[in-house]
Design an enzyme around this catalytic site. Structure first.
Site, PDB file in Angstrom:
ATOM      1  N   LEU A  23       0.829  -1.202   0.000  1.00  0.00           N
ATOM      2  CA  LEU A  23       0.000   0.000   0.000  1.00  0.00           C
ATOM      3  C   LEU A  23       0.867   1.256   0.000  1.00  0.00           C
ATOM      4  CD1 LEU A  23      -2.454  -1.493   2.581  1.00  0.00           C
ATOM      5  CD2 LEU A  23      -2.996  -1.003   0.180  1.00  0.00           C
ATOM      6  N   HIS A  76       1.413 -10.787   9.626  1.00  0.00           N
ATOM      7  CA  HIS A  76       2.518 -11.196   8.770  1.00  0.00           C
ATOM      8  C   HIS A  76       3.032 -12.544   9.271  1.00  0.00           C
ATOM      9  CE1 HIS A  76       5.920 -10.814   6.104  1.00  0.00           C
ATOM     10  NE2 HIS A  76       6.687 -11.176   7.102  1.00  0.00           N
TER      11      HIS A  76
HETATM   12  N1  NHR Z   1       1.639  -1.860   2.926  1.00  0.00           N
HETATM   13  C1  NHR Z   1       2.377  -1.075   3.708  1.00  0.00           C
HETATM   14  N2  NHR Z   1       2.559   0.186   3.324  1.00  0.00           N
HETATM   15  N3  NHR Z   1       2.947  -1.498   4.865  1.00  0.00           N
HETATM   16  C2  NHR Z   1       2.780  -2.780   5.245  1.00  0.00           C
HETATM   17  O1  NHR Z   1       3.323  -3.156   6.393  1.00  0.00           O
HETATM   18  C3  NHR Z   1       2.029  -3.661   4.444  1.00  0.00           C
HETATM   19  C4  NHR Z   1       1.460  -3.158   3.278  1.00  0.00           C
HETATM   20  C5  NHR Z   1       0.714  -3.983   2.419  1.00  0.00           C
HETATM   21  C6  NHR Z   1       0.572  -5.321   2.724  1.00  0.00           C
HETATM   22  C7  NHR Z   1       1.109  -7.309   4.061  1.00  0.00           C
HETATM   23  C8  NHR Z   1       2.526  -7.873   3.795  1.00  0.00           C
HETATM   24  C9  NHR Z   1       2.770  -9.169   4.538  1.00  0.00           C
HETATM   25  O2  NHR Z   1       2.230  -9.364   5.628  1.00  0.00           O
HETATM   26  C10 NHR Z   1       1.156  -5.837   3.863  1.00  0.00           C
HETATM   27  C11 NHR Z   1       1.858  -5.018   4.740  1.00  0.00           C
HETATM   28  C12 NHR Z   1       2.487  -8.001   0.010  1.00  0.00           C
HETATM   29  C13 NHR Z   1       3.813  -7.833  -0.293  1.00  0.00           C
HETATM   30  C14 NHR Z   1       4.281  -7.763  -1.730  1.00  0.00           C
HETATM   31  O3  NHR Z   1       5.467  -7.751  -2.001  1.00  0.00           O
HETATM   32  C15 NHR Z   1       4.727  -7.709   0.743  1.00  0.00           C
HETATM   33  C16 NHR Z   1       4.279  -7.721   2.064  1.00  0.00           C
HETATM   34  C17 NHR Z   1       2.923  -7.877   2.355  1.00  0.00           C
HETATM   35  C18 NHR Z   1       2.038  -8.020   1.321  1.00  0.00           C
HETATM   36  N4  NHR Z   1       3.343  -7.696  -2.716  1.00  0.00           N
HETATM   37  C19 NHR Z   1       3.599  -7.585  -4.139  1.00  0.00           C
HETATM   38  C20 NHR Z   1       3.382  -6.147  -4.629  1.00  0.00           C
HETATM   39  O4  NHR Z   1       4.016  -5.807  -5.623  1.00  0.00           O
HETATM   40  C21 NHR Z   1       2.646  -8.456  -4.926  1.00  0.00           C
HETATM   41  C22 NHR Z   1       2.725  -9.895  -4.553  1.00  0.00           C
HETATM   42  C23 NHR Z   1       1.557 -10.719  -5.059  1.00  0.00           C
HETATM   43  O5  NHR Z   1       0.593 -10.158  -5.623  1.00  0.00           O
HETATM   44  O6  NHR Z   1       1.588 -11.957  -4.861  1.00  0.00           O
HETATM   45  O7  NHR Z   1       2.537  -5.408  -4.064  1.00  0.00           O
HETATM   46  O8  NHR Z   1       3.591  -9.981   4.072  1.00  0.00           O
HETATM   47  C1  GAR Z   2      -1.575 -15.971   6.014  1.00  0.00           C
HETATM   48  O1  GAR Z   2      -0.573 -16.881   6.405  1.00  0.00           O
HETATM   49  C2  GAR Z   2      -1.067 -14.562   6.149  1.00  0.00           C
HETATM   50  O2  GAR Z   2      -0.259 -14.348   7.287  1.00  0.00           O
HETATM   51  C3  GAR Z   2      -0.251 -14.440   4.907  1.00  0.00           C
HETATM   52  O3  GAR Z   2      -0.977 -15.116   3.908  1.00  0.00           O
HETATM   53  C4  GAR Z   2      -1.823 -16.091   4.512  1.00  0.00           C
HETATM   54  C5  GAR Z   2      -3.238 -15.773   4.160  1.00  0.00           C
HETATM   55  O4  GAR Z   2      -4.100 -16.783   4.533  1.00  0.00           O
HETATM   56  N1  GAR Z   2      -0.072 -13.080   4.564  1.00  0.00           N
HETATM   57  C6  GAR Z   2       0.893 -12.690   3.760  1.00  0.00           C
HETATM   58  O5  GAR Z   2       1.735 -13.438   3.344  1.00  0.00           O
HETATM   59  C7  GAR Z   2       0.842 -11.229   3.410  1.00  0.00           C
HETATM   60  N2  GAR Z   2       1.885 -10.940   2.512  1.00  0.00           N
HETATM   61  P1  GAR Z   2      -5.671 -16.535   4.587  1.00  0.00           P
HETATM   62  O6  GAR Z   2      -6.072 -15.890   3.273  1.00  0.00           O
HETATM   63  O7  GAR Z   2      -6.241 -17.899   4.714  1.00  0.00           O
HETATM   64  O8  GAR Z   2      -5.937 -15.661   5.769  1.00  0.00           O
END
Ligand code: NHR
Ligand code: GAR
Length: 194
Positions: free
Chosen positions: A98, A114
């Protein structure tokens, strides 16, 4: 005051389900005036959408592929979320990073789970990386979301052992059972103001 909860998902939605069940079992409506009023997915094919509908919760898709860039996607997402005037926006397996503008808009109202023991292994492929690093323990972290990915203040953590022969998949499943315990607990604490 009514406390609306909006949950963002991208996949199976098992953490979303755990929160919806906890809301029902823990009588969040009566105790906190709180209810999960919408589940929004960036993926039209997210399995969790059907689960949410089965719970009688409004669902919506804001498909990131339909937008030119992150700013436009996040603006559309904000519009969809704000129709529900949320007290809390809960990322539950939501997979899009985000923008700082989005995070600022929901400051103090935005949480994530996470699947690692933060600050270890922010980002993706956490389970594989924990195994590769030889970690004896892994786990999950509920944290406030800041612009700095996976670095916001920690609200809850749970620990599981890494076992001989674990793959990313077996470790993920062990961690996920703990996520279903700590995420509803963290949300309940926020609602209680504790
Ligand atoms: N956004 C911000 N600003 N800060 C955080 O702490 C966020 C966030 C958005 C999502 C979840 C996070 C996780 O728990 C989360 C935390 C997606 C990616 C990623 O690299 C990384 C971390 C998390 C979620 N996403 C790719 C992207 O380009 C796409 C990957 C895909 O679609 O499979 O956005 O891990
Ligand atoms: C969960 O393990 C969550 O922590 C992880 O994806 C799974 C979602 O499961 N999140 C991430 O990796 C965010 N980047 P769910 O859709 O069954 O809740």
């Amino acid at each position: 005051m009514q406390k609306n909860i909006v949950i963002l998902i991208s996949g199976a939605g098992s953490n979303m389900e755990a929160i919806v069940r906890a809301a029902r079992r823990g009588r969040w409506a009566e105790r906190f005036g709180a209810k999960v009023c919408a589940v929004i997915s960036n993926r039209p094919d997210a399995a969790g959408l059907a689960g949410a509908r089965g719970e009688g919760i409004a669902t919506e898709v804001v498909d990131h592929k339909a937008y030119e860039g992150r700013d436009a996607f996040d603006a559309a997402l904000i519009a969809a979320i704000d129709r529900h005037t949320p007290a809390l926006v809960v990322l539950a397996g939501f997979m899009r990073i985000l923008t700082p503008a989005f995070v600022a808009h929901y400051e103090g109202r935005l949480v994530n789970i996470h699947p690692s023991l933060l600050p270890a292994f922010p980002g993706l492929k956490t389970h594989e990386r924990a195994i590769e690093a030889g970690c004896r323990f892994a786990g999950a972290t509920v944290h406030r979301v800041t612009a700095d990915l996976d670095h916001g203040p920690i609200l809850e953590q749970a620990v599981v052992p890494v076992l001989a022969g674990d793959t990313g998949g077996t470790l993920a499943a062990r961690v996920l059972t703990q996520e279903h315990i700590i995420y509803p607990r963290a949300v309940e604490r926020l609602l209680a103001g504790a």
